[in-house]
Design a protein around this motif. Structure first.
Motif, mmCIF file in Angstrom:
data_model
loop_
_atom_site.group_PDB
_atom_site.id
_atom_site.type_symbol
_atom_site.label_atom_id
_atom_site.label_comp_id
_atom_site.label_asym_id
_atom_site.label_seq_id
_atom_site.Cartn_x
_atom_site.Cartn_y
_atom_site.Cartn_z
ATOM 1 N N LYS A 121 0.828 -1.187 0.000
ATOM 2 C CA LYS A 121 0.000 0.000 0.000
ATOM 3 C C LYS A 121 0.880 1.262 0.000
ATOM 4 O O LYS A 121 0.618 2.203 -0.745
ATOM 5 N N ASP A 122 1.918 1.253 0.858
ATOM 6 C CA ASP A 122 2.826 2.404 0.919
ATOM 7 C C ASP A 122 3.544 2.608 -0.408
ATOM 8 O O ASP A 122 3.703 3.738 -0.875
ATOM 9 N N ARG A 123 3.969 1.498 -1.007
ATOM 10 C CA ARG A 123 4.657 1.588 -2.306
ATOM 11 C C ARG A 123 3.715 2.158 -3.364
ATOM 12 O O ARG A 123 4.088 3.007 -4.167
ATOM 13 N N PHE A 124 2.465 1.680 -3.352
ATOM 14 C CA PHE A 124 1.469 2.159 -4.313
ATOM 15 C C PHE A 124 1.237 3.656 -4.137
ATOM 16 O O PHE A 124 1.191 4.412 -5.106
ATOM 17 N N LEU A 125 1.077 4.108 -2.884
ATOM 18 C CA LEU A 125 0.878 5.538 -2.635
ATOM 19 C C LEU A 125 2.077 6.354 -3.091
ATOM 20 O O LEU A 125 1.919 7.465 -3.605
ATOM 21 N N GLY A 126 3.262 5.813 -2.928
ATOM 22 C CA GLY A 126 4.469 6.491 -3.400
ATOM 23 C C GLY A 126 4.467 6.644 -4.915
ATOM 24 O O GLY A 126 4.846 7.699 -5.442
ATOM 25 N N ILE A 127 4.032 5.606 -5.609
ATOM 26 C CA ILE A 127 3.950 5.656 -7.076
ATOM 27 C C ILE A 127 2.923 6.695 -7.516
ATOM 28 O O ILE A 127 3.179 7.513 -8.400
ATOM 29 N N ILE A 128 1.756 6.682 -6.878
ATOM 30 C CA ILE A 128 0.704 7.645 -7.220
ATOM 31 C C ILE A 128 1.190 9.066 -6.963
ATOM 32 O O ILE A 128 1.008 9.966 -7.792
ATOM 33 N N ALA A 129 1.814 9.291 -5.811
ATOM 34 C CA ALA A 129 2.328 10.633 -5.487
ATOM 35 C C ALA A 129 3.330 11.084 -6.546
ATOM 36 O O ALA A 129 3.294 12.232 -7.007
ATOM 37 N N HIS A 130 4.191 10.177 -6.964
ATOM 38 C CA HIS A 130 5.189 10.509 -7.993
ATOM 39 C C HIS A 130 4.504 10.829 -9.317
ATOM 40 O O HIS A 130 4.859 11.797 -9.993
ATOM 41 N N LEU A 140 -6.149 10.521 -11.012
ATOM 42 C CA LEU A 140 -7.004 10.425 -9.829
ATOM 43 C C LEU A 140 -8.150 9.432 -10.048
ATOM 44 O O LEU A 140 -8.511 8.674 -9.138
ATOM 45 N N GLU A 141 -8.696 9.414 -11.266
ATOM 46 C CA GLU A 141 -9.728 8.413 -11.593
ATOM 47 C C GLU A 141 -9.165 7.005 -11.443
ATOM 48 O O GLU A 141 -9.840 6.108 -10.922
ATOM 49 N N ASN A 142 -7.923 6.814 -11.897
ATOM 50 C CA ASN A 142 -7.276 5.507 -11.755
ATOM 51 C C ASN A 142 -7.161 5.112 -10.287
ATOM 52 O O ASN A 142 -7.408 3.970 -9.917
ATOM 53 N N LEU A 143 -6.784 6.072 -9.452
ATOM 54 C CA LEU A 143 -6.639 5.809 -8.027
ATOM 55 C C LEU A 143 -7.981 5.400 -7.419
ATOM 56 O O LEU A 143 -8.067 4.437 -6.652
ATOM 57 N N LEU A 144 -9.036 6.111 -7.784
ATOM 58 C CA LEU A 144 -10.362 5.771 -7.276
ATOM 59 C C LEU A 144 -10.819 4.407 -7.784
ATOM 60 O O LEU A 144 -11.428 3.633 -7.038
ATOM 61 N N SER A 145 -10.513 4.106 -9.036
ATOM 62 C CA SER A 145 -10.873 2.787 -9.585
ATOM 63 C C SER A 145 -10.137 1.683 -8.839
ATOM 64 O O SER A 145 -10.705 0.639 -8.529
ATOM 65 N N TRP A 146 -8.869 1.918 -8.548
ATOM 66 C CA TRP A 146 -8.088 0.935 -7.803
ATOM 67 C C TRP A 146 -8.694 0.716 -6.421
ATOM 68 O O TRP A 146 -8.846 -0.413 -5.967
ATOM 69 N N ALA A 147 -9.068 1.825 -5.755
ATOM 70 C CA ALA A 147 -9.664 1.718 -4.418
ATOM 71 C C ALA A 147 -10.972 0.923 -4.475
ATOM 72 O O ALA A 147 -11.229 0.069 -3.615
ATOM 73 N N ARG A 148 -11.799 1.184 -5.496
ATOM 74 C CA ARG A 148 -13.051 0.434 -5.645
ATOM 75 C C ARG A 148 -12.771 -1.039 -5.927
ATOM 76 O O ARG A 148 -13.481 -1.915 -5.439
ATOM 77 N N ALA A 149 -11.734 -1.308 -6.711
ATOM 78 C CA ALA A 149 -11.386 -2.699 -7.018
ATOM 79 C C ALA A 149 -10.951 -3.426 -5.752
ATOM 80 O O ALA A 149 -11.272 -4.604 -5.564
ATOM 81 N N GLN A 150 -10.245 -2.733 -4.856
ATOM 82 C CA GLN A 150 -9.816 -3.343 -3.603
ATOM 83 C C GLN A 150 -11.014 -3.676 -2.715
ATOM 84 O O GLN A 150 -11.001 -4.658 -1.987
ATOM 85 N N ASP A 151 -12.053 -2.839 -2.786
ATOM 86 C CA ASP A 151 -13.272 -3.064 -2.002
ATOM 87 C C ASP A 151 -14.241 -4.006 -2.706
ATOM 88 O O ASP A 151 -15.315 -4.281 -2.185
ATOM 89 N N LYS A 152 -13.882 -4.410 -3.907
ATOM 90 C CA LYS A 152 -14.725 -5.272 -4.738
ATOM 91 C C LYS A 152 -16.057 -4.601 -5.078
ATOM 92 O O LYS A 152 -17.081 -5.268 -5.229
ATOM 93 N N THR A 153 -16.038 -3.261 -5.193
ATOM 94 C CA THR A 153 -17.259 -2.534 -5.536
ATOM 95 C C THR A 153 -17.245 -2.039 -6.970
ATOM 96 O O THR A 153 -18.180 -1.381 -7.400
#
Length: 171
Positions: free
Chosen positions: A1-10, A56-69
């Protein structure tokens, strides 16, 4: 999760810094800018904001995918059109590095996929190709029908002359 957030921030840092820098130029009262150049700067800001929004849309899609929504709704789509729509947002980023992008996908090639998912995948792959391709580089997007185990698939390939990956990393 931390690595992913680092990639998104970059990934968000670059387009935001472009908007910041260009808006600073527009706001600087000590710089005399022709109207045509102002328009060009505004177009660059607009493209950068669109790119940031897509990230940002990608980030939200990833978050929804993690929640299986995230819904999965596969349909038949025109592959060439999908690529063109994504390139509309990414051309400015490529132009910034003087990288040429060619959409060599046949105009009649169809793909059976969930539209939101395929757009996210294509956008991420092209963004990475731009990021890791050298200045004055080239990116070519190809597509074709292939058959595996008597089933038809659509293959999309994004080819670039960037730095590449080690065999271990590719695994």
């Amino acid at each position: 999760k931390d690595r992913f957030l680092g990639i998104i921030a970059h990934d968000l840092k670059n387009p935001i810094s472009v908007v910041w820098g260009l808006s600073d130029v527009l706001l600087n009262k000590n710089i005399d800018i022709e109207e045509e150049e102002k328009q060009s700067l505004l177009v660059s800001i607009n493209q950068s904001i669109k790119h940031t929004f897509k990230l940002l849309e990608n980030l939200l899609s990833w978050a929804r995918a993690q929640d299986k929504t995230i819904p999965f709704d596969p349909n038949v789509h025109n592959a060439h059109s999908i690529i063109e729509k994504e390139l509309d947002v990414l051309y400015e980023q490529a132009n910034y590095k003087s990288t040429k992008i060619t959409n060599a996908i046949p105009s009649d090639l169809e793909i059976h996929a969930d539209l939101a998912m395929i757009q996210t995948i294509i956008r991420n792959l092209i963004t990475n190709a731009i990021k890791y391709t050298f200045t004055n580089g080239q990116i070519e997007i190809k597509g074709q029908k292939i058959f595996l185990d008597n089933k038809e698939y659509t293959e999309i390939a994004i080819c670039d002359n960037g730095v590449g990956m080690s065999k271990d990393k590719a695994k």
